[in-house]
Design a protein around this motif. Structure first.
Motif, mmCIF file in Angstrom:
data_model
loop_
_atom_site.group_PDB
_atom_site.id
_atom_site.type_symbol
_atom_site.label_atom_id
_atom_site.label_comp_id
_atom_site.label_asym_id
_atom_site.label_seq_id
_atom_site.Cartn_x
_atom_site.Cartn_y
_atom_site.Cartn_z
ATOM 1 N N VAL A 58 -54.413 -56.475 -7.806
ATOM 2 C CA VAL A 58 -53.235 -56.373 -6.944
ATOM 3 C C VAL A 58 -53.678 -55.708 -5.636
ATOM 4 C CG1 VAL A 58 -50.931 -55.410 -6.677
ATOM 5 C CG2 VAL A 58 -51.695 -56.178 -8.935
ATOM 6 N N LEU A 59 -53.532 -56.440 -4.531
ATOM 7 C CA LEU A 59 -53.886 -55.897 -3.215
ATOM 8 C C LEU A 59 -52.739 -55.085 -2.637
ATOM 9 C CD1 LEU A 59 -55.689 -59.004 -1.678
ATOM 10 C CD2 LEU A 59 -56.715 -57.028 -2.822
ATOM 11 N N GLY A 60 -51.532 -55.469 -2.975
ATOM 12 C CA GLY A 60 -50.345 -54.791 -2.460
ATOM 13 C C GLY A 60 -49.185 -55.750 -2.411
ATOM 14 N N ARG A 61 -48.223 -55.403 -1.599
ATOM 15 C CA ARG A 61 -47.044 -56.256 -1.401
ATOM 16 C C ARG A 61 -46.869 -56.502 0.087
ATOM 17 N NH1 ARG A 61 -43.707 -56.731 -5.956
ATOM 18 N NH2 ARG A 61 -44.314 -55.338 -7.645
ATOM 19 N N ASP A 62 -46.372 -57.685 0.421
ATOM 20 C CA ASP A 62 -46.122 -57.975 1.835
ATOM 21 C C ASP A 62 -44.782 -57.367 2.251
ATOM 22 O OD1 ASP A 62 -44.113 -59.707 0.937
ATOM 23 O OD2 ASP A 62 -45.174 -61.535 1.496
ATOM 24 N N GLU A 63 -44.382 -57.616 3.489
ATOM 25 C CA GLU A 63 -43.153 -57.010 4.022
ATOM 26 C C GLU A 63 -41.897 -57.447 3.283
ATOM 27 O OE1 GLU A 63 -44.026 -60.809 5.925
ATOM 28 O OE2 GLU A 63 -45.218 -58.982 5.844
ATOM 29 N N ARG A 64 -41.983 -58.551 2.526
ATOM 30 C CA ARG A 64 -40.832 -59.026 1.752
ATOM 31 C C ARG A 64 -40.909 -58.589 0.286
ATOM 32 N NH1 ARG A 64 -41.023 -65.249 3.430
ATOM 33 N NH2 ARG A 64 -38.920 -65.408 4.233
ATOM 34 N N GLY A 65 -41.932 -57.796 -0.038
ATOM 35 C CA GLY A 65 -42.067 -57.300 -1.395
ATOM 36 C C GLY A 65 -42.801 -58.225 -2.346
ATOM 37 N N ARG A 66 -43.378 -59.309 -1.816
ATOM 38 C CA ARG A 66 -44.112 -60.260 -2.660
ATOM 39 C C ARG A 66 -45.511 -59.732 -2.961
ATOM 40 N NH1 ARG A 66 -43.088 -65.391 1.102
ATOM 41 N NH2 ARG A 66 -44.102 -63.893 2.454
ATOM 42 N N LEU A 67 -45.976 -59.991 -4.179
ATOM 43 C CA LEU A 67 -47.296 -59.521 -4.596
ATOM 44 C C LEU A 67 -48.412 -60.316 -3.925
ATOM 45 C CD1 LEU A 67 -46.740 -59.001 -8.407
ATOM 46 C CD2 LEU A 67 -47.416 -57.252 -6.751
ATOM 47 N N ASP A 68 -49.377 -59.582 -3.392
ATOM 48 C CA ASP A 68 -50.563 -60.144 -2.767
ATOM 49 C C ASP A 68 -51.719 -59.872 -3.724
ATOM 50 O OD1 ASP A 68 -52.048 -61.336 -0.781
ATOM 51 O OD2 ASP A 68 -52.145 -59.543 0.482
ATOM 52 N N LEU A 69 -52.375 -60.932 -4.226
ATOM 53 C CA LEU A 69 -53.368 -60.798 -5.287
ATOM 54 C C LEU A 69 -54.735 -61.326 -4.854
ATOM 55 C CD1 LEU A 69 -51.079 -62.329 -8.063
ATOM 56 C CD2 LEU A 69 -51.388 -59.886 -7.554
ATOM 57 N N SER A 70 -55.773 -60.917 -5.597
ATOM 58 C CA SER A 70 -57.130 -61.384 -5.316
ATOM 59 C C SER A 70 -57.902 -61.607 -6.606
ATOM 60 C CB SER A 70 -57.883 -60.366 -4.458
ATOM 61 O OG SER A 70 -59.227 -60.764 -4.275
ATOM 62 N N ILE A 71 -58.623 -62.707 -6.653
ATOM 63 C CA ILE A 71 -59.603 -62.946 -7.708
ATOM 64 C C ILE A 71 -60.974 -62.529 -7.170
ATOM 65 C CG2 ILE A 71 -60.786 -64.744 -9.049
ATOM 66 C CD1 ILE A 71 -58.102 -66.254 -9.132
#
Length: 129
Positions: free
Chosen positions: A61-74
């Motif tokens: 989990v990288l974090g959340r964007d300004e709309r609260g959506r999860l930003d992920l990375s493999i």
């Protein structure tokens, strides 16, 4: 319950794959996006070569964007290669090809073809009925 805080490493299921990334759903029902740039260290031309719908993947989990959506990375979970492979550059064509292309372009310009998009010559405006 799954903790989806920045830095957490969690497993989820790939629910959808698009040209720009893969959507991952977690056991709590929340969904996040692994952007195509976060799939691998190398250039990803076709995301389907790396992930498939229905498979389980581990993501960071990288974090959340300004709309609260999860930003992920493999990619963040993969060992970084010593040298990142670059997309293969297309080399110059053979001199013979280059000469033929210049000749073709010159002839097309002299005939008024000019590469399309411009004004049409008299032959183009005459149509058979």
């Amino acid at each position: 319950m799954v903790q989806l805080d920045p830095g957490a490493v969690v497993e989820g299921r790939v629910t959808r794959v698009t040209d720009f990334g893969a959507f991952i759903q977690f056991e709590n029902g929340e969904t996040g996006l692994v952007h195509i740039s976060q799939i691998a260290h190398s250039f990803v031309r076709n995301i389907h070569d790396h992930v498939r719908e229905g498979e389980n993947v581990e993501v960071k989990v990288l974090g959340r964007d300004e709309r609260g959506r999860l930003d992920l990375s493999i990619k963040e979970l993969l060992e970084e290669p010593e040298e990142i492979p670059r997309p293969r550059a297309i080399g110059r064509q053979s001199p013979q090809f280059e000469a033929k292309l210049r000749s073709f372009m010159r002839d097309a310009k002299e005939r008024g073809g000019g590469g399309g998009g411009g004004k049409k010559g008299p032959a183009a405006s005459k149509r058979k009925k």
